[in-house]
Scaffold this motif. Structure first.
Motif, PDB file in Angstrom:
ATOM      1  N   GLU A   1       0.809  -1.221   0.000  1.00  0.00           N
ATOM      2  CA  GLU A   1       0.000   0.000   0.000  1.00  0.00           C
ATOM      3  C   GLU A   1       0.841   1.270   0.000  1.00  0.00           C
ATOM      4  OE1 GLU A   1      -3.371  -0.211   2.581  1.00  0.00           O
ATOM      5  OE2 GLU A   1      -4.025  -1.698   1.092  1.00  0.00           O
ATOM      6  N   LEU A   2       2.159   1.139   0.190  1.00  0.00           N
ATOM      7  CA  LEU A   2       3.024   2.319   0.206  1.00  0.00           C
ATOM      8  C   LEU A   2       3.366   2.752  -1.219  1.00  0.00           C
ATOM      9  CD1 LEU A   2       5.742   1.570   2.947  1.00  0.00           C
ATOM     10  CD2 LEU A   2       3.668   2.939   3.180  1.00  0.00           C
ATOM     11  N   ASP A   3       3.796   4.014  -1.345  1.00  0.00           N
ATOM     12  CA  ASP A   3       4.363   4.461  -2.615  1.00  0.00           C
ATOM     13  C   ASP A   3       5.837   4.077  -2.640  1.00  0.00           C
ATOM     14  OD1 ASP A   3       1.975   5.581  -3.423  1.00  0.00           O
ATOM     15  OD2 ASP A   3       2.404   7.469  -2.359  1.00  0.00           O
ATOM     16  N   GLU A   4       6.388   4.022  -3.838  1.00  0.00           N
ATOM     17  CA  GLU A   4       7.801   3.673  -3.976  1.00  0.00           C
ATOM     18  C   GLU A   4       8.666   4.639  -3.187  1.00  0.00           C
ATOM     19  OE1 GLU A   4       8.605   3.679  -8.115  1.00  0.00           O
ATOM     20  OE2 GLU A   4       7.335   1.938  -8.526  1.00  0.00           O
ATOM     21  N   GLY A   5       9.659   4.106  -2.509  1.00  0.00           N
ATOM     22  CA  GLY A   5      10.585   4.953  -1.758  1.00  0.00           C
ATOM     23  C   GLY A   5      10.111   5.299  -0.355  1.00  0.00           C
ATOM     24  N   GLN A   6       8.838   5.041  -0.052  1.00  0.00           N
ATOM     25  CA  GLN A   6       8.345   5.336   1.298  1.00  0.00           C
ATOM     26  C   GLN A   6       8.874   4.307   2.297  1.00  0.00           C
ATOM     27  OE1 GLN A   6       3.986   5.740   0.885  1.00  0.00           O
ATOM     28  NE2 GLN A   6       4.281   7.912   1.304  1.00  0.00           N
ATOM     29  N   VAL A   7       8.886   4.731   3.571  1.00  0.00           N
ATOM     30  CA  VAL A   7       9.478   3.892   4.615  1.00  0.00           C
ATOM     31  C   VAL A   7       8.393   3.368   5.557  1.00  0.00           C
ATOM     32  CG1 VAL A   7      11.039   3.877   6.604  1.00  0.00           C
ATOM     33  CG2 VAL A   7      11.697   5.083   4.519  1.00  0.00           C
ATOM     34  N   LEU A   8       8.458   2.071   5.814  1.00  0.00           N
ATOM     35  CA  LEU A   8       7.542   1.440   6.769  1.00  0.00           C
ATOM     36  C   LEU A   8       8.306   1.126   8.055  1.00  0.00           C
ATOM     37  CD1 LEU A   8       4.708   0.016   7.233  1.00  0.00           C
ATOM     38  CD2 LEU A   8       5.876  -2.094   6.599  1.00  0.00           C
ATOM     39  N   GLU A   9       7.673   1.454   9.169  1.00  0.00           N
ATOM     40  CA  GLU A   9       8.227   1.098  10.469  1.00  0.00           C
ATOM     41  C   GLU A   9       7.392  -0.054  11.031  1.00  0.00           C
ATOM     42  OE1 GLU A   9       9.332   3.643  14.396  1.00  0.00           O
ATOM     43  OE2 GLU A   9       7.232   3.723  13.799  1.00  0.00           O
ATOM     44  N   VAL A  10       8.051  -1.129  11.428  1.00  0.00           N
ATOM     45  CA  VAL A  10       7.346  -2.285  11.987  1.00  0.00           C
ATOM     46  C   VAL A  10       7.728  -2.431  13.453  1.00  0.00           C
ATOM     47  CG1 VAL A  10       6.907  -4.767  11.784  1.00  0.00           C
ATOM     48  CG2 VAL A  10       7.428  -3.429   9.735  1.00  0.00           C
ATOM     49  N   LEU A  11       6.736  -2.438  14.327  1.00  0.00           N
ATOM     50  CA  LEU A  11       6.972  -2.691  15.756  1.00  0.00           C
ATOM     51  C   LEU A  11       6.726  -4.160  16.017  1.00  0.00           C
ATOM     52  CD1 LEU A  11       4.963   0.258  17.360  1.00  0.00           C
ATOM     53  CD2 LEU A  11       7.321   0.238  16.529  1.00  0.00           C
ATOM     54  N   ALA A  12       7.687  -4.819  16.658  1.00  0.00           N
ATOM     55  CA  ALA A  12       7.522  -6.250  16.912  1.00  0.00           C
ATOM     56  C   ALA A  12       8.230  -6.631  18.196  1.00  0.00           C
ATOM     57  CB  ALA A  12       8.090  -7.057  15.752  1.00  0.00           C
ATOM     58  N   ASP A  13       7.809  -7.752  18.807  1.00  0.00           N
ATOM     59  CA  ASP A  13       8.513  -8.236  19.985  1.00  0.00           C
ATOM     60  C   ASP A  13       8.903  -9.708  19.864  1.00  0.00           C
ATOM     61  OD1 ASP A  13       5.999  -9.220  20.195  1.00  0.00           O
ATOM     62  OD2 ASP A  13       5.497  -8.197  22.066  1.00  0.00           O
TER      63      ASP A  13
END
Lengths: 167, 77
Positions: free
Chosen positions: B27-39
């Motif tokens: 769903e992001l545009d090219e070059g955009q950054v996703l942050e994933v929170l995980a444990d």
């Protein structure tokens, strides 16, 4: 310059009809699908139980096949653990532990696999031997199934894939 | 690190963080950054492996008190 890696492929033979082995198969299939891989799952022998309908009788011709399909009814709700089933108590406990750990249940993993484009192929030889009518929507969840084929189709797909598993 | 979108995968085990990451990056545009929170500690190796296979860019991981913030840049082209 396009540095996109070539699309990788994976096949899984789902031979076993036990809950834990079906879960392992679908966890790998959904992960591979998420990694952009083309995944094909071949359901054969006891693995057919994963794709049997949960409701209604399974009809088959002849007394031996009738007995087989009664004792080996199948359907996702009836799958046992390969160890510690303990008349259902062990399987229920594992299902509860999985739910408590936010691990998706088998049905959810199967739905995700379909959403990710994973192909389900059913082995016609096993069906013929067990007297299961492959195209009959009363026996199988035909809406999930992409094809009915044999070993040559599997080997054709496997020679073209980087990862091939037998579970 | 600045991100365009954050995905909360706290409390989730393999394969869910990867499956959700895959859907979120779609769903992001090219070059955009996703942050994933995980444990789940598995994310430390799983996310670089996912990036390598899909061609997205693994930007790094921050660890604090058993929680991970993982950054992925959507590939261009």
């Amino acid at each position: 310059m396009d540095d996109r890696p070539e699309k990788k492929k994976m096949t899984i033979i789902v031979f076993s009809g036990e809950l834990d082995k079906a879960l392992a198969s679908f966890i790998l299939a959904t992960t591979a699908g998420s990694m952009g891989m083309e995944v094909t799952m071949f359901f054969t022998f006891w693995g057919l139980n994963v794709l049997k309908k949960n409701e209604g009788p399974i009809k088959s011709p002849g007394i031996m096949r009738k007995m087989l399909n009664r004792m080996n009814r199948g359907g996702t709700k009836r799958l046992h653990l390969s160890k510690f089933h303990m008349m259902g108590a062990g399987t229920a406990m594992i299902k509860k532990l999985m739910a408590d750990s936010n691990i998706p249940q088998l049905e959810e993993l199967m739905r995700m696999a379909k959403d990710l484009g994973v192909k389900f192929i059913v082995c016609t030889t096993s069906c013929g031997m067990m007297g299961l009518d492959v195209q009959n929507p009363e026996a199988f969840r035909t809406e999930l199934i992409d094809g009915y084929a044999g070993a040559a189709t599997y080997l054709g797909a496997a020679t073209d894939a980087e990862v091939n598993l037998f579970i | 690190m600045d991100a365009d979108k954050t995905l909360d995968c706290l409390g989730l085990y393999c394969p869910m963080p990867i499956v959700k990451t895959s859907l979120a990056v779609d769903e992001l545009d090219e070059g955009q950054v996703l942050e994933v929170l995980a444990d789940d500690v598995g994310i430390k190796d799983d996310m670089p492996a996912w990036c390598k296979t899909t061609g997205n860019e693994f930007l790094g991981i921050e660890e604090k008190d058993g929680e991970y913030r993982v950054y992925v840049r959507k590939r261009s082209g």
